[in-house]
Structures are given as structure tokens and as C-alpha cells.
Design an enzyme around this catalytic site. Structure first.
Site, PDB file in Angstrom:
ATOM      1  CE  LYS A   1     -11.903   0.510   2.134  1.00 20.24           C
ATOM      2  NZ  LYS A   1     -11.415   1.369   3.219  1.00 20.24           N
TER       3      LYS A   1
ATOM      4  CG  HIS B   1       9.362 -29.232  -0.221  1.00 28.10           C
ATOM      5  ND1 HIS B   1      10.073 -30.399  -0.423  1.00 28.10           N
ATOM      6  CD2 HIS B   1       9.916 -28.644   0.876  1.00 28.10           C
ATOM      7  CE1 HIS B   1      10.994 -30.519   0.523  1.00 28.10           C
ATOM      8  NE2 HIS B   1      10.921 -29.469   1.320  1.00 28.10           N
TER       9      HIS B   1
ATOM     10  CD  GLU C   1      -3.221  -0.480   2.176  1.00 29.53           C
ATOM     11  OE1 GLU C   1      -2.870   0.170   3.167  1.00 29.53           O
ATOM     12  OE2 GLU C   1      -4.353  -0.977   2.064  1.00 29.53           O
TER      13      GLU C   1
END
Ligand code: PA5
Length: 397
Positions: A385, A285, A264
Site C-alpha cells: 500500500k 484434471h 494474513e
């Protein structure tokens, strides 16, 4: 105490490094003239005492605390709590986090669980407008209204929000709930030393020691700048992904906190480094293959804890083996043209975690300025948003 080793790399010439390093005065000037660096100030000790006192009171009356928040109002306390908790036989006071997804399975099971126990709630939102937080809060409040009378609700609802604005602040003023403030000059991802995180932590963590460690972090300012410079140089040479590698599962959420902090802070105007993380040896792995031989766009930052529990395996200390594995992996990845930085802390305790938090926050802020972006806003988060609000219509929260 923190230790640093930033220079296991081939990608940066000393001239390139010096060129970026020379921006130091300019970066410091911008940093000090920002009005969003309230997180470098000392914390009001009377507020700290109030949090500790309240946590003791809640413990007596409730079987758990439900903490509602997301992003910068969630990750910090969750990460620190995880780092300091035992894996098994954990006798800490139960803290339940909610509001980080809209999972109806999680929410209905949580409401079902809370029906039969006594609980308190701490809703945390600086803006008071975050959909996930506010919807979850409404659902929990509805349950509380069914279980408790008004006086009891007043005792059990704790609000942490902006000091003067927003729906939650209004609600505190109307209903008389207990409340704490997130100062105006501190943004979400930099709010670790505000009540947004200190209050939930006060239930199980010695927050005074954490705060002490955080203050001590200032001594690593030069290293924080160097780390920002090295990262910027690596980005300039095409390493656009930083992989945080930890060797202790309990540090996983700390890497989630780092992802928000750097993602951010830097990720705007087409700039920044994309942060990812791996828990070793587990993820060697899987993604280990890509790191070793895939496209050369990744560099790594290893986070090492020097001392841990004593346990012998075939006469050798297991944690020492873990450390040998870390150095072997660094060597192997370095041979695959991957820069491998390292940050070490002596013990996983409140003081060194406090130092580490401050170190990374300083470095992220410096880094934002080196990338020539504003470190303390997040306009990109607002886009989703807004889209959700448009698609869902006005929700009553
Ligand atoms: O870093 C940020 O500012 C965001 O991640 C916010 O913390 C997050 O969106 C939650 O915001 P609020 O505390 O206003 O509910």
C-alpha cells in the site's frame, strides 16, 4: 452440524502431536488476553434489526446495491452470498461488488450500466484509506451526484467504517449519510459478523440464522484447536502448503475467504502455511497430477457438504456419487503421501455456514499463536500500500 476427520496422515507421531497440543493453555491465555477478539462477543440485536430494515427500504427504492470494499471488507459477504445463491433462476436482490480491482473495463461498464437504473451504494472500509475502495467510491459518487440531488444521495449512500476515525467517518458526520460501525476490536478478516458483511448479506440471506450458527460454532473450540495443532505438526514436517478441496463450485469463494484468513493470520516472521484451493473434480484434471506425485510439500483439507439436491444418474444419487469421488480422491492422494484432513457440514445453509465461519476463525487465531506470530495484524499488506502511494503520488480520495 460440523464433523471432523483430521487424522488421515502418516506424517505426525503421537509424541509430536502431544508436544504441540500441550501448548493449549498458553495459546488460550494469549487468545483471551488479546484486545482483538471482539468477534467472539455477541452482536447487538438492535443493529441487526436496523440492517434488515434498511435492506427492505433499499429494495423498494433501488434496482441494485453496489457494494464497494476489498479484502476483509469484501470476501466474507461475497463468499457467504455465493454459497447460499442458486446457480440458475436466482431471484435474489442484485448485489454488485466493486473496488476489488482497478480494471477500467469493469469500472466503465459498471458506470455505464448504473447510469440508467436506480441504485444505492454501501461503501465498506474500516480504515477509510484503502486506495481501491476509495477510488471506486469517488467514481460512483460522481455518478450519483449527476443523477441524484443531495437529499436523494443521503438516502442512497450507506457507509460502513470505523466507529470514530477516518475520512469516511468524517464524511458521515458532515453529510448525514446512513452508517454502520466496524468495532475497533475486530480486524478485517475477522469481521464477518459485523455490518461490513451482515448488511450486504441482509438483502438475500437470513442473517439471524447465520448469526445463530456462528454462536453455535463455540461448541467446536476443541476441534478448532486440534485442527490448528495438526496443521502446525504438518508444517513442522515440511508440509508448507494447505490445499482446500471443495466439491461444490459455489464454495470457491469460501476458499478465497479461507486463504485470506489463514494467509494474513499466519504469514509473518517467515512463518505460516501457504493456503491454496481446488474445486473438484475440475482441478483434479490439472493440479491433481502435482498433488499425487509432485514435491511432497502439500497437505489437503477437504470440505464436504453431506446433503444436497436429489438427482438420479443411472439410478444412483448424483450427490452420493460426488461423495464417493471425494473419498476415492482422499484415498488416492493419501497413497501418494499426502495428509488428507476432512471437515464436513450436513447442509449448506445459514446455520452450518455460521458454525463453519466461527470454527475456522477460532482455529486460525489459535494457529497464529502456535506459529508464535501476532494473529491479528497484517503489517505485510501495508508494504505494498505504501509503495503504491509513493509511486502514484497523492491521489485525491
Ligand atoms: O484483513 C485486513 O485487515 C485487510 O485485508 C483489509 O480488510 C483490507 O485491506 C481492506 O481494508 P479496509 O477495510 O480498511 O478498507
Amino acid at each position: 452440524m460440523l464433523k471432523f476427520d483430521f487424522f488421515r496422515m502418516n506424517d505426525i507421531s503421537s509424541t509430536d502431536y502431544q508436544k504441540v497440543y500441550d501448548q493449549k493453555n498458553e495459546v488460550y491465555e494469549k487468545f483471551h488476553s488479546s484486545d482483538m477478539v471482539g468477534w467472539t462477543n455477541h452482536i447487538d440485536i438492535s443493529e441487526v434489526e436496523r440492517m434488515i430494515h434498511l435492506s427492505e427500504q433499499v429494495k423498494k427504492e433501488s434496482q441494485c446495491l453496489v457494494v464497494i470494499g476489498i479484502g476483509g471488507s469484501f470476501l466474507g459477504s461475497y463468499a457467504v452470498l455465493k454459497m447460499l445463491s442458486n446457480y440458475f433462476n436466482d431471484d435474489s436482490f442484485p448485489i454488485i461488488y466493486a473496488g476489488t480491482t482497478l480494471s477500467s473495463k469493469y469500472m466503465s461498464e459498471l458506470l455505464d450500466y448504473l447510469k440508467d437504473i436506480d441504485f444505492s451504494v454501501n461503501v465498506i472500509s474500516k480504515s477509510g484509506t484503502t486506495m481501491e475502495t476509495m477510488m471506486t467510491y469517488q467514481m460512483i459518487k460522481q455518478l450519483m451526484a449527476e443523477k441524484y440531488d443531495e437529499k436523494e444521495q443521503q438516502k442512497r449512500i450507506i457507509v460502513t467504517t470505523d466507529q470514530d476515525q477516518g475520512i469516511l467517518r468524517q464524511e458521515v458526520n458532515q453529510m448525514g449519510y446512513q452508517s454502520f460501525e466496524i468495532p475497533n476490536n475486530i480486524g478485517g478478516r475477522y469481521s464477518i459478523m459485523t455490518p461490513a458483511h451482515l448488511l450486504p448479506l441482509a438483502f438475500n440471506v437470513d442473517i439471524k440464522k447465520l448469526i445463530d450458527g456462528y454462536y453455535q460454532g463455540e461448541q467446536f473450540r476443541e476441534e478448532a484447536f486440534q485442527y490448528a495443532v495438526v496443521r502446525k505438526c504438518l508444517a513442522n514436517s515440511g508440509k508448507w502448503i494447505e490445499n482446500y478441496c471443495v466439491y461444490e463450485e459455489s464454495l470457491y469463494y469460501f476458499t478465497e475467504w479461507l486463504k485470506q484468513l489463514f494467509g494474513e493470520t499466519e504469514g509473518k516472521n517467515g512463518q505460516g502455511i501457504f493456503p491454496v484451493s481446488m474445486v473438484h473434480t475440475r482441478d483434479l484434471h490439472s493440479l491433481g497430477q502435482f498433488i499425487q506425485q509432485g514435491r511432497k510439500i502439500v497437505f489437503e483439507t477437504f470440505i464436504e457438504v453431506e446433503h444436497s439436491n436429489k438427482l438420479l444418474y443411472n439410478g444412483q444419487d448424483l450427490h452420493t456419487i460426488n461423495g464417493i469421488v471425494l473419498e476415492s480422491v482422499r484415498k488416492a492422494h493419501f497413497s501418494g503421501d499426502v495428509a488428507c484432513l476432512k471437515i464436513g457440514l450436513d447442509y449448506l445453509n445459514e446455520v452450518s455456514i455460521g458454525q463453519l465461519l466461527y470454527f475456522f476463525m477460532l482455529s486460525a487465531a489459535f494457529s497464529g499463536y502456535l506459529f508464535q506470530v501476532e494473529p491479528f495484524d497484517q503489517p505485510g499488506v501495508e508494504v505494498y500500500k505504501k509503495e503504491i502511494k509513493e509511486n502514484l503520488g497523492v491521489l485525491s480520495y
